[in-house]
Design a protein around this motif. Structure first.
Motif: not given
Length: 83
Positions: A7-16, A67-71
């Motif tokens: 899972k994305p690290s909790s320190g990053s604001k980027d969900p990807l 971008q659509k897939v990531e969204a």
């Protein structure tokens, strides 16, 4: 090396953050299946003989589709709202 359950690290604001495009496609396919994925994101690589490898090739060359897939992936990761 990251596992598929990373899972994305909790320190990053980027969900990807920390996710590869392959991980995103694999998770979306597991969640929705190719047919539903093709309905939600209308691109041929999801509707015409779909596979992870063909989707990766197309999405790496086509920024608007990626971008659509990531969204879609990001929308699916938000916690459900409480009534």
């Amino acid at each position: 090396m990251m596992s598929n359950d990373a899972k994305p690290s909790s320190g990053s604001k980027d969900p990807l953050h920390g996710l590869t495009l392959e991980m995103i496609i694999t998770r979306l396919e597991a969640q929705f299946g190719w047919e539903e994925l093709g309905r939600r994101v209308k691109i041929k690589c999801f509707t015409d003989n779909p596979s992870v490898s063909s989707s990766l090739k197309f999405l790496r060359r086509t920024p608007w589709a990626r971008q659509k897939v990531e969204a879609l992936y990001i929308r699916g990761q938000r916690p459900a709202r409480k009534p």
